[in-house]
Enzyme design. Structure first.
Site, PDB file in Angstrom:
ATOM      1  N   GLU A 156       0.819  -1.221   0.000  1.00  0.00           N
ATOM      2  CA  GLU A 156       0.000   0.000   0.000  1.00  0.00           C
ATOM      3  C   GLU A 156       0.850   1.267   0.000  1.00  0.00           C
ATOM      4  O   GLU A 156       0.476   2.267  -0.620  1.00  0.00           O
ATOM      5  CB  GLU A 156      -0.971  -0.018   1.192  1.00  0.00           C
ATOM      6  CG  GLU A 156      -2.111  -1.017   1.063  1.00  0.00           C
ATOM      7  CD  GLU A 156      -1.694  -2.481   1.264  1.00  0.00           C
ATOM      8  OE1 GLU A 156      -0.566  -2.710   1.762  1.00  0.00           O
ATOM      9  OE2 GLU A 156      -2.474  -3.380   0.911  1.00  0.00           O
ATOM     10  N   HIS A 177     -12.320  -6.556   7.576  1.00  0.00           N
ATOM     11  CA  HIS A 177     -13.020  -6.168   6.352  1.00  0.00           C
ATOM     12  C   HIS A 177     -14.206  -5.274   6.688  1.00  0.00           C
ATOM     13  O   HIS A 177     -15.165  -5.196   5.930  1.00  0.00           O
ATOM     14  CB  HIS A 177     -13.506  -7.391   5.562  1.00  0.00           C
ATOM     15  CG  HIS A 177     -12.384  -8.254   5.076  1.00  0.00           C
ATOM     16  ND1 HIS A 177     -11.799  -9.214   5.863  1.00  0.00           N
ATOM     17  CD2 HIS A 177     -11.719  -8.268   3.893  1.00  0.00           C
ATOM     18  CE1 HIS A 177     -10.825  -9.809   5.173  1.00  0.00           C
ATOM     19  NE2 HIS A 177     -10.761  -9.251   3.984  1.00  0.00           N
TER      20      HIS A 177
END
Ligand SMILES: Cc1ncc(C[n+]2csc(CCOP(=O)(O)OP(=O)(O)O)c2C)c(N)n1
Ligand SMILES: [Mg+2]
Length: 731
Positions: A461, A531
């Site tokens: 990322e 999530h």
């Protein structure tokens, strides 16, 4: 792969006499090295006189850096230096006066206008890109900068100016063979971003010169502690496409020779180069450090023997290039220059009080302005008798990306899985349909716009955001994706300390208006801890970052378009649960539909109490509000903020002045959440209007559990909102 054998740390006699340099060039090298050292000495004096407030020197690194400056092209190549690179900056054209302006924090300091510490280099005209203090953040940006140069070279039409969006304020220059220079110390090579940058530069054969200035210490930590085996050159040899060299960086001729070869290799388009120079650090880490505490006299004395200034001076005399008189004259001349620059710098005008407010955001383009308000060209759900098909938020985000890519050739997209298919031959042969994102938001874009514009990143990322920062600084418009908000954290250094700060810390000399799209949020039934996360307030707490959080398809389309066209960095939060929800669908609003930032939407007008919310709580609050009306005759005004920074205070204030009761609700945890700020401001500024305490509804102060019973309990539900509304209206 070209490699150069490791050489001993002591100076080696050049093969060709003086590496092809003339006597005058050798004298110039000495002059620049001496000038750099004298500027450090002057700053140390100014610090002791309390005329400046910090000092970190480039002492001991001068030979390597003058050599680097000589082989690179000022205002042509791009530079991502670090704080020891005073001599490089002088060599490519920064003046001593300009360097000292930063030390005193002057208004006219071209590096940062008094915003950054000394030796945090930045110079727009010289392509020296604003440098920060976190070690290692420069690497991925340099990679992105190199990628942008290559992109513009392949698609020169993308460099054209355009009006009506950020391009009006973003000049692009490129030459096709420019080199991007990036440097750091031995200690910084332990940062993960360093390795991520090597990986991408290698993989994409990018024109980047990595210069490692190895002074064997990272403050007090010796190199063998940070680097396995104590030698970074040995560790990086496996990266393909690189040219490698390891040299005595205290020897200007050896440095010049190695760097010249490295830069030729890069300029020819063969790939990146890695030059590892062994240098010394005679002045401790900074003026705040005393190396006697961790280095014995013997070690320090051995360094003195290697001092590049005294050694090169002896060399010039020995070779008959300058005699002692000539040396004295040169040194006197340099000292006079430093004195003059210093005298002027300490008298220079200081920043105006209040000027700190400038350049947090673009002063050129205001995404809250009416320029960013356009009408939908197709019927919207509010238009009776609309016949156009209702589309989901996912559809309309995809449609916006497609429209904008067509309109603006500077847009590139990358992230994990965003491409349709990296092995594009499968796609071209129509053997596969393609993926286009784990949520399919970028589906079809690589197919339509090609692999130079839409591609997969490594699973990293920081790599995604760091490269985007470099690209956007150079003039591209990266619209990158972080696959799940839960995994945004490796990019945090770039998202906190870089992306939103480029403009402010450079005093508006650079900007990085990238868009970072992130799938966020829970209510997924089984999404669990990793999530389901929200956490938007962490980013609204970062000045310079625009934060957008739409609740429906039409807003998502219009806000994303505004995000792409605007001149500031935007964190665009897309709620996963809302991607394909029945709630909030809309017909396609046309290719120019925009919703300005900072303008809330009154989802439902009312007069008894106000609910301020956003994202996936909007449909839940709407349900609760309808029930309040039905069961209790209470009229709830529901405000969807749509953008969290900036946010629509006026809409909140107007509503609270009318209803006198307010509930602030969000999906993220209650404590220290986004609602805390809104509630505090209401209590502060609207106290006289309140008939009841400000209430908040939010998630429990825990992460989201997997088992749906727990998930339901943890996340705020319509029932929780209803109960809070009821208590508030009964107060
Ligand atoms: C991310 C980050 N961690 C820690 C620091 C504090 N710090 C500043 S310089 C430095 C040492 C850097 O050593 P090296 O890379 O070898 O460069 P040198 O100063 O020796 O030239 C440290 C730990 C920082 N600026 N940034
Ligand atoms: Mg070091």
């Amino acid at each position: 792969m070209a490699t150069t054998k490791a050489q001993p740390k002591t100076a080696v006699m050049p093969v060709e006499k003086y590496e092809g340099l003339t006597s005058q060039q050798l004298i110039d090298i000495y002059r620049l090295m001496y000038l750099s050292r004298k500027l450090d000495d002057r700053e140390i004096l100014l610090k002791r006189q309390q005329k400046i407030f910090f000092q970190i020197s480039g002492a001991g690194h001068e030979a390597l850096l003058v050599a680097a400056g000589m082989v690179l092209r000022p205002s042509y190549d791009w530079f991502y230096p670090y704080y020891r690179d005073r001599a490089l900056c002088l060599t490519v054209g920064m003046t001593p006066y300009e360097q000292l302006l930063e030390a005193v924090g002057a208004a006219d300091d071209p590096n940062s206008g008094g915003r950054q510490m000394p030796s945090h280099w930045g110079h727009k005209k010289l392509n020296i890109v604003t440098q920060s203090s976190p070690t290692g953040t420069q690497f991925l940006q340099a990679v992105g900068c190199a990628e942008a140069g290559r992109y513009f070279d392949r698609y020169p039409e993308a460099a054209a100016k355009a009006t009506g969006d950020y391009r009006q304020f973003k000049d692009v220059t490129f030459h096709g063979d420019e080199v991007v220079y990036v440097s750091c110390g031995d200690g910084t090579t332990s940062e993960g971003e360093f390795w991520e940058a090597l990986n991408s530069a290698s993989n994409r054969k990018l024109p980047v010169l990595f210069l490692i200035e190895d002074n064997e210490y990272a403050i007090s930590v010796p190199v063998e502690v940070g680097t396995a085996g104590g030698n970074i050159s040995k560790l990086v040899q496996g990266f393909p496409n690189f040219h490698f060299a390891e040299i005595d960086g205290t020897d200007p001729l050896a440095s010049y020779s190695a760097l010249k070869t490295a830069v030729e290799y890069i300029r020819a388009g063969d790939g990146p180069a890695f030059v590892h120079g062994h240098v010394i650090r005679p002045y401790s880490h900074s003026l705040s450090d005393d190396e006697k505490l961790y280095r014995p006299e013997s070690e320090r004395n051995a360094e003195v023997e290697r001092d590049p200034i005294t050694r090169f001076q002896l060399f010039l005399v020995r070779e008959g290039i300058l005699d002692e008189k000539g040396i004295n004259e040169l040194e006197k001349d340099v000292e006079a220059e430093v004195q003059d620059a210093s005298d002027r710098a300490v008298e220079a005008a200081l920043p105006e009080p209040g000027s700190y407010k400038q350049f947090v955001y673009s002063a050129d383009l205001d995404p809250t302005s009416s320029d960013f308000r356009t009408e939908a060209v197709h019927p919207t759900p509010s238009d009776k008798g609309a016949s156009a098909p209702e589309r989901t938020m996912a559809d309309l985000i995809n449609a916006c990306l497609k429209d904008e890519m067509k309109r603006d050739p500077r847009i590139v997209m990358f992230g994990e899985d965003v491409a349709d298919c990296s092995r594009e031959e499968y796609l071209k042969a129509k053997q596969v349909k393609g993926k286009g994102g784990v949520f399919k938001l970028t589906a079809g874009l690589q197919y339509e716009f090609g692999s130079d514009r839409v591609f997969n990143s490594p699973l990293a990322e920081a790599n995604i955001v760091g490269r985007a920062v470099g690209m956007a600084t150079r003039g591209l418009k990266p619209v990158v994706e972080i696959q799940f908000f839960d995994y945004i954290w490796p990019a945090m250094q770039q998202l906190r300390n870089e992306l939103p700060l480029i403009r402010w810390r450079s005093n508006n000399n650079f900007s990085s208006p990238a868009v970072v799209r992130v799938a966020i949020g829970g209510y997924l039934t089984g999404g669990s801890i990793y999530h389901s996360q929200c956490g938007e307030s962490i980013f609204t707490h970062t000045p310079g970052m625009m934060v957008v959080f739409p609740s429906n398809a039409l807003d998502a389309n219009g806000l994303l378009r505004a995000a792409i066209r605007c001149d500031d960095p935007v964190l665009f939060l897309e709620h996963k649960r809302l991607y394909r929800e029945t709630f909030g669908r809309s017909p396609y609003p046309g290719p120019d539909y925009m919703v300005p930032f900072g303008k809330a939407k009154i989802v439902r007008p009312g007069h008894d109490l106000t609910v301020v919310t956003y994202g996936a709580v909007v449909p839940r609050a709407l349900q609760a509000a309808q029930r309040m009306e039905r069961e209790n005759g209470v009229s709830v005004e529901l405000i969807d903020l749509r953008t969290l920074n900036p946010y629509d205070w006026e809409a909140i204030a107007t509503s609270v002045a009318k209803t006198n009761r307010v509930l602030v609700a969000h999906e993220d945890m209650l404590s220290w959440g986004y609602g805390a700020e809104i509630a505090a401001r209401i209590a502060d500024e609207l106290f006289d209007h309140l008939d009841a305490p400000v209430k908040r509804v939010a998630a429990k102060d825990t992460f989201v559990a997997y088992q749906p019973i727990l998930e339901d309990e943890i996340l705020p539900q319509a029932e929780d909102l209803y109960q809070a509304m009821l208590r508030l209206s009964n107060y």
